[in-house]
Design a protein around this motif. Sequence first.
Motif, PDB file in Angstrom:
ATOM      1  N   LEU A 161      35.825  -5.172  31.741  1.00 21.68           N
ATOM      2  CA  LEU A 161      36.064  -5.586  30.629  1.00 21.68           C
ATOM      3  C   LEU A 161      36.506  -7.170  30.541  1.00 21.68           C
ATOM      4  O   LEU A 161      37.887  -6.643  30.368  1.00 21.68           O
ATOM      5  N   PRO A 162      36.045  -8.433  29.894  1.00 20.31           N
ATOM      6  CA  PRO A 162      36.594  -8.988  29.607  1.00 20.31           C
ATOM      7  C   PRO A 162      37.144  -9.003  28.333  1.00 20.31           C
ATOM      8  O   PRO A 162      36.444  -8.594  27.461  1.00 20.31           O
ATOM      9  N   ILE A 163      38.212  -9.598  27.732  1.00 23.69           N
ATOM     10  CA  ILE A 163      39.094  -9.004  26.755  1.00 23.69           C
ATOM     11  C   ILE A 163      39.296 -10.958  26.845  1.00 23.69           C
ATOM     12  O   ILE A 163      40.252 -10.905  25.348  1.00 23.69           O
ATOM     13  N   GLY A 164      39.255 -11.432  26.734  1.00 25.81           N
ATOM     14  CA  GLY A 164      39.858 -12.955  26.164  1.00 25.81           C
ATOM     15  C   GLY A 164      39.253 -13.560  25.081  1.00 25.81           C
ATOM     16  O   GLY A 164      40.121 -14.864  24.860  1.00 25.81           O
ATOM     17  N   ASP A 165      38.267 -13.510  24.776  1.00 28.66           N
ATOM     18  CA  ASP A 165      37.236 -14.072  23.864  1.00 28.66           C
ATOM     19  C   ASP A 165      37.376 -15.538  24.096  1.00 28.66           C
ATOM     20  O   ASP A 165      36.806 -15.898  25.037  1.00 28.66           O
ATOM     21  N   ASN A 166      36.671 -16.339  23.105  1.00 27.62           N
ATOM     22  CA  ASN A 166      35.677 -17.167  23.544  1.00 27.62           C
ATOM     23  C   ASN A 166      34.931 -18.219  24.131  1.00 27.62           C
ATOM     24  O   ASN A 166      33.859 -18.187  23.949  1.00 27.62           O
ATOM     25  N   PHE A 167      34.425 -17.736  25.259  1.00 31.25           N
ATOM     26  CA  PHE A 167      33.572 -17.386  26.506  1.00 31.25           C
ATOM     27  C   PHE A 167      33.095 -16.286  26.993  1.00 31.25           C
ATOM     28  O   PHE A 167      31.615 -15.775  27.677  1.00 31.25           O
ATOM     29  N   THR A 168      33.666 -15.069  26.684  1.00 33.69           N
ATOM     30  CA  THR A 168      33.234 -13.706  26.188  1.00 33.69           C
ATOM     31  C   THR A 168      33.568 -13.293  25.354  1.00 33.69           C
ATOM     32  O   THR A 168      33.978 -13.705  24.318  1.00 33.69           O
ATOM     33  N   MET A 169      33.674 -11.638  24.937  1.00 31.64           N
ATOM     34  CA  MET A 169      34.151 -10.483  23.576  1.00 31.64           C
ATOM     35  C   MET A 169      35.465 -10.263  23.905  1.00 31.64           C
ATOM     36  O   MET A 169      35.694 -11.091  25.059  1.00 31.64           O
ATOM     37  N   ASP A 170      35.994 -10.688  22.986  1.00 32.53           N
ATOM     38  CA  ASP A 170      37.354 -10.275  22.531  1.00 32.53           C
ATOM     39  C   ASP A 170      37.376  -8.596  22.652  1.00 32.53           C
ATOM     40  O   ASP A 170      36.774  -7.817  22.968  1.00 32.53           O
ATOM     41  N   VAL A 171      38.505  -7.987  22.790  1.00 28.46           N
ATOM     42  CA  VAL A 171      38.823  -7.503  22.777  1.00 28.46           C
ATOM     43  C   VAL A 171      38.352  -6.039  22.159  1.00 28.46           C
ATOM     44  O   VAL A 171      38.714  -4.918  22.572  1.00 28.46           O
ATOM     45  N   CYS A 183      33.422   5.353  27.966  1.00 34.85           N
ATOM     46  CA  CYS A 183      34.364   5.884  28.813  1.00 34.85           C
ATOM     47  C   CYS A 183      35.389   5.038  27.923  1.00 34.85           C
ATOM     48  O   CYS A 183      35.376   3.552  27.557  1.00 34.85           O
ATOM     49  N   ASP A 184      36.135   5.758  28.117  1.00 35.26           N
ATOM     50  CA  ASP A 184      37.306   5.601  26.931  1.00 35.26           C
ATOM     51  C   ASP A 184      38.492   4.954  27.464  1.00 35.26           C
ATOM     52  O   ASP A 184      40.089   4.561  27.203  1.00 35.26           O
ATOM     53  N   ARG A 185      38.108   4.592  29.434  1.00 35.59           N
ATOM     54  CA  ARG A 185      39.862   4.123  29.557  1.00 35.59           C
ATOM     55  C   ARG A 185      38.823   2.500  30.530  1.00 35.59           C
ATOM     56  O   ARG A 185      37.482   2.695  31.101  1.00 35.59           O
ATOM     57  N   ALA A 186      39.500   1.199  30.590  1.00 38.23           N
ATOM     58  CA  ALA A 186      39.373   0.633  30.270  1.00 38.23           C
ATOM     59  C   ALA A 186      40.696  -0.496  30.891  1.00 38.23           C
ATOM     60  O   ALA A 186      40.983  -0.294  30.780  1.00 38.23           O
ATOM     61  N   ILE A 187      39.995  -1.130  32.401  1.00 37.29           N
ATOM     62  CA  ILE A 187      40.908  -2.492  32.907  1.00 37.29           C
ATOM     63  C   ILE A 187      40.190  -3.820  32.117  1.00 37.29           C
ATOM     64  O   ILE A 187      39.360  -4.366  32.615  1.00 37.29           O
ATOM     65  N   GLY A 188      41.235  -4.563  31.610  1.00 37.88           N
ATOM     66  CA  GLY A 188      40.751  -5.858  30.634  1.00 37.88           C
ATOM     67  C   GLY A 188      40.918  -7.066  31.694  1.00 37.88           C
ATOM     68  O   GLY A 188      41.559  -6.832  32.935  1.00 37.88           O
ATOM     69  N   CYS A 189      39.855  -7.519  31.911  1.00 34.30           N
ATOM     70  CA  CYS A 189      39.924  -9.210  32.645  1.00 34.30           C
ATOM     71  C   CYS A 189      40.071 -10.082  32.048  1.00 34.30           C
ATOM     72  O   CYS A 189      39.715 -10.154  30.691  1.00 34.30           O
ATOM     73  N   HIS A 190      39.122 -11.683  32.469  1.00 33.50           N
ATOM     74  CA  HIS A 190      39.239 -12.506  31.958  1.00 33.50           C
ATOM     75  C   HIS A 190      39.839 -13.586  31.141  1.00 33.50           C
ATOM     76  O   HIS A 190      39.424 -12.993  29.640  1.00 33.50           O
ATOM     77  N   TYR A 191      41.076 -13.115  31.065  1.00 30.85           N
ATOM     78  CA  TYR A 191      42.243 -13.561  29.851  1.00 30.85           C
ATOM     79  C   TYR A 191      43.289 -14.074  30.713  1.00 30.85           C
ATOM     80  O   TYR A 191      43.654 -13.924  31.950  1.00 30.85           O
ATOM     81  N   ASP A 192      44.227 -15.019  29.883  1.00 32.20           N
ATOM     82  CA  ASP A 192      45.562 -15.622  30.154  1.00 32.20           C
ATOM     83  C   ASP A 192      45.583 -16.797  31.468  1.00 32.20           C
ATOM     84  O   ASP A 192      46.186 -17.670  31.609  1.00 32.20           O
ATOM     85  N   THR A 193      44.245 -16.900  31.754  1.00 28.49           N
ATOM     86  CA  THR A 193      43.641 -18.008  33.014  1.00 28.49           C
ATOM     87  C   THR A 193      44.581 -19.227  32.651  1.00 28.49           C
ATOM     88  O   THR A 193      44.959 -19.885  32.869  1.00 28.49           O
ATOM     89  N   PHE A 194      43.721 -19.315  31.552  1.00 25.67           N
ATOM     90  CA  PHE A 194      43.858 -21.097  30.876  1.00 25.67           C
ATOM     91  C   PHE A 194      44.160 -20.718  29.085  1.00 25.67           C
ATOM     92  O   PHE A 194      43.752 -19.289  28.797  1.00 25.67           O
ATOM     93  N   GLY A 195      44.206 -21.189  28.625  1.00 23.43           N
ATOM     94  CA  GLY A 195      44.824 -21.810  26.907  1.00 23.43           C
ATOM     95  C   GLY A 195      43.610 -21.526  26.270  1.00 23.43           C
ATOM     96  O   GLY A 195      43.772 -20.463  25.358  1.00 23.43           O
ATOM     97  N   TYR A 196      41.997 -21.938  26.913  1.00 21.16           N
ATOM     98  CA  TYR A 196      41.242 -20.881  25.676  1.00 21.16           C
ATOM     99  C   TYR A 196      41.221 -18.875  25.080  1.00 21.16           C
ATOM    100  O   TYR A 196      40.410 -18.697  24.811  1.00 21.16           O
ATOM    101  N   ILE A 197      41.826 -18.620  26.233  1.00 23.45           N
ATOM    102  CA  ILE A 197      41.936 -17.088  26.167  1.00 23.45           C
ATOM    103  C   ILE A 197      42.894 -16.247  26.554  1.00 23.45           C
ATOM    104  O   ILE A 197      42.937 -15.667  27.133  1.00 23.45           O
ATOM    105  N   LYS A 198      43.938 -17.107  26.409  1.00 19.07           N
ATOM    106  CA  LYS A 198      45.156 -16.563  26.147  1.00 19.07           C
ATOM    107  C   LYS A 198      45.226 -15.356  24.767  1.00 19.07           C
ATOM    108  O   LYS A 198      45.130 -16.159  24.270  1.00 19.07           O
ATOM    109  N   ILE A 199      45.629 -13.911  25.188  1.00 21.56           N
ATOM    110  CA  ILE A 199      45.876 -13.105  24.514  1.00 21.56           C
ATOM    111  C   ILE A 199      47.272 -12.225  24.249  1.00 21.56           C
ATOM    112  O   ILE A 199      48.342 -12.897  25.162  1.00 21.56           O
ATOM    113  N   ASN A 200      47.520 -11.432  23.697  1.00 20.05           N
ATOM    114  CA  ASN A 200      48.669 -10.984  22.793  1.00 20.05           C
ATOM    115  C   ASN A 200      48.702  -9.782  23.614  1.00 20.05           C
ATOM    116  O   ASN A 200      48.154  -9.050  22.986  1.00 20.05           O
TER     117      ASN A 200
END
Length: 226
Positions: A161-171, A183-200
């Motif tokens: 699932l995407p978690i980066g916000d801005n262009f997709t849903m957030d965490v 499903c209680d287990r997820a792998i995050g994607c679409h985060y940290d690649t560029f400024g708009y989607i950086k996360i903690n």
Amino acid sequence: MNITYYGHSCFGVDFGGHRLLFDPFISPNELADKIDISSIEADFILVSHAHQDHVADLEKIAKNTGAIIISNYEIATRYGEKDFDTYPLNHGGKAQFAFGTAKYVAAIHSSSYADGSFGGNPGGFVVWNDDQCFYFSGDTALTMDMKLIPMTCPKLDVAILPIGDNFTMDVTEAAIACDFVKCDRAIGCHYDTFGYIKINQDEAKQTFESAGKTLLLPAIGESLTI
């Protein structure tokens, strides 16, 4: 299944004795500069939508590997006209492949090529065989259509699932998506690649933990066994 993260939203999945590759965007990603795309093996390449950060390396890898490209009708047609092997799907449709079943499911996003041409409607994939099932959502907002997945597909072992916000849903919304798809287990994607989607990342994992769920954030190049 063995899942390898190649950065952004690109994953390789060893599944049903075959090698699946999702949304190949690697070489333009500075965070994935240690990944040699010429070494990536694929029997099938599944493409969620046409944005450049999901198809940048598609043609090169498909040419190197001879992989079959599975995507929506418009994307499959575009690459079929370039003499790649393709298989078209559309929303709600599923088909049998050597690795098992792939179903094309709804995503709320947009889809166009870098030249502005239409890339069809975006989607995600639910993939299963007799032993396991997983969901690759593609880029999407949180959508009630996710509730249809456990009604129409086998029980999921993991959701990507995407978690980066801005262009997709957030965490936070990704954790809700886990409830929707049961499903209680997820792998995050679409985060940290560029400024708009950086996360903690620590906060993201804590958000999932507080919801009673597990968020996996593998390093680029790292593999997970599910």
